[in-house]
Motif scaffolding. Structure first.
Motif, PDB file in Angstrom:
ATOM      1  N   PRO A  13       7.464   4.820 -12.723  1.00  0.00           N
ATOM      2  CA  PRO A  13       7.709   4.010 -11.528  1.00  0.00           C
ATOM      3  C   PRO A  13       8.876   4.623 -10.753  1.00  0.00           C
ATOM      4  O   PRO A  13       9.757   5.244 -11.350  1.00  0.00           O
ATOM      5  CB  PRO A  13       8.085   2.633 -12.077  1.00  0.00           C
ATOM      6  CG  PRO A  13       8.133   2.740 -13.549  1.00  0.00           C
ATOM      7  CD  PRO A  13       7.749   4.107 -13.962  1.00  0.00           C
ATOM      8  N   ALA A  16      11.256   3.653  -3.770  1.00  0.00           N
ATOM      9  CA  ALA A  16      10.946   4.358  -2.530  1.00  0.00           C
ATOM     10  C   ALA A  16      12.219   4.703  -1.753  1.00  0.00           C
ATOM     11  O   ALA A  16      12.297   5.727  -1.104  1.00  0.00           O
ATOM     12  CB  ALA A  16      10.001   3.529  -1.661  1.00  0.00           C
ATOM     13  N   ASP A  24       8.135   0.949  -7.542  1.00  0.00           N
ATOM     14  CA  ASP A  24       6.681   0.907  -7.422  1.00  0.00           C
ATOM     15  C   ASP A  24       6.017   1.247  -8.750  1.00  0.00           C
ATOM     16  O   ASP A  24       6.358   2.242  -9.396  1.00  0.00           O
ATOM     17  CB  ASP A  24       6.206   1.899  -6.359  1.00  0.00           C
ATOM     18  CG  ASP A  24       6.576   1.470  -4.957  1.00  0.00           C
ATOM     19  OD1 ASP A  24       6.580   0.251  -4.687  1.00  0.00           O
ATOM     20  OD2 ASP A  24       6.851   2.353  -4.114  1.00  0.00           O
ATOM     21  N   ARG A  60       3.001  -5.766  -3.522  1.00  0.00           N
ATOM     22  CA  ARG A  60       3.468  -4.835  -2.492  1.00  0.00           C
ATOM     23  C   ARG A  60       3.025  -5.406  -1.150  1.00  0.00           C
ATOM     24  O   ARG A  60       1.856  -5.749  -0.963  1.00  0.00           O
ATOM     25  CB  ARG A  60       2.863  -3.451  -2.697  1.00  0.00           C
ATOM     26  CG  ARG A  60       3.403  -2.780  -3.960  1.00  0.00           C
ATOM     27  CD  ARG A  60       3.094  -1.298  -4.009  1.00  0.00           C
ATOM     28  NE  ARG A  60       3.816  -0.636  -2.931  1.00  0.00           N
ATOM     29  CZ  ARG A  60       3.228   0.008  -1.918  1.00  0.00           C
ATOM     30  NH1 ARG A  60       1.918   0.084  -1.843  1.00  0.00           N
ATOM     31  NH2 ARG A  60       3.952   0.583  -0.994  1.00  0.00           N
ATOM     32  N   ARG A 105       0.074   3.160  -5.659  1.00  0.00           N
ATOM     33  CA  ARG A 105       1.150   2.200  -5.873  1.00  0.00           C
ATOM     34  C   ARG A 105       0.548   0.796  -5.741  1.00  0.00           C
ATOM     35  O   ARG A 105       0.051   0.450  -4.686  1.00  0.00           O
ATOM     36  CB  ARG A 105       2.270   2.412  -4.856  1.00  0.00           C
ATOM     37  CG  ARG A 105       2.945   3.775  -5.020  1.00  0.00           C
ATOM     38  CD  ARG A 105       3.975   4.036  -3.952  1.00  0.00           C
ATOM     39  NE  ARG A 105       3.323   4.051  -2.635  1.00  0.00           N
ATOM     40  CZ  ARG A 105       3.939   3.790  -1.491  1.00  0.00           C
ATOM     41  NH1 ARG A 105       5.218   3.467  -1.462  1.00  0.00           N
ATOM     42  NH2 ARG A 105       3.287   3.841  -0.362  1.00  0.00           N
ATOM     43  N   GLN A 108       5.258  -3.945  -7.476  1.00  0.00           N
ATOM     44  CA  GLN A 108       6.669  -3.617  -7.653  1.00  0.00           C
ATOM     45  C   GLN A 108       7.166  -4.264  -8.934  1.00  0.00           C
ATOM     46  O   GLN A 108       6.708  -5.342  -9.315  1.00  0.00           O
ATOM     47  CB  GLN A 108       7.504  -4.167  -6.503  1.00  0.00           C
ATOM     48  CG  GLN A 108       7.166  -3.564  -5.165  1.00  0.00           C
ATOM     49  CD  GLN A 108       8.107  -4.112  -4.114  1.00  0.00           C
ATOM     50  OE1 GLN A 108       9.270  -3.740  -4.064  1.00  0.00           O
ATOM     51  NE2 GLN A 108       7.610  -5.025  -3.298  1.00  0.00           N
TER      52      GLN A 108
END
Length: 141
Positions: A13, A16, A24, A60, A105, A108
């Motif tokens: 993960p 960003a 992500d 997300r 992705r 989160q």
């Protein structure tokens, strides 16, 4: 936090942006989600959390706003003691099928502290507040 890659091609993960609170999570498999249905998506990772922390799995915003895809049990909770594969339950709220592809992705993961207060049985009245027992919709729509 330690992250274990369960397969040679698992993806870590990532954040960003350096100020993001959530990292992500990446799909480790291809899965088709028909309209109105949900699927469990593997990420190919397992984690070891620090004491008194949990991992929260959240949607997300881009998948939700552009495709109607969200995390069904949002936020999903991963307890400190769980060390199996992290999987995400995605639901398709759109009228079109949605293809989850390996490397996408999909959610989160936020690491958060937890509090475990002692529980005490109380038979008296609770301290009165201005809200009282007003619940859902008690302040209007």
């Amino acid at each position: 936090m330690k992250i274990r890659l369960l397969y040679p091609d698992s993806t870590l993960p990532t954040y960003a942006h350096e100020t993001d609170s959530g990292m992500d999570l990446i799909a480790h498999e291809d899965v088709l989600i028909p309209p109105g249905e949900w699927r469990l998506i593997g990420t190919g990772i397992a984690i070891e959390l620090s004491p008194l922390t949990e991992a929260q799995i959240r949607p997300r915003s881009g998948l939700a706003s552009k495709h109607g895809i969200t995390v069904l049990n949002s936020p999903g909770t991963i307890d400190e003691g769980y060390q199996g594969e992290i999987k995400v339950i995605l639901i398709n709220h759109s009228s079109q099928p949605f293809d989850v592809t390996k490397g996408m992705r999909i959610a989160q993961m936020v690491i958060a502290p937890i509090v475990r207060p002692p529980i005490q049985v109380f038979r008296g009245e609770l301290v009165e507040t201005s809200r009282g027992n007003g619940g859902f919709g008690s302040t209007g729509v």
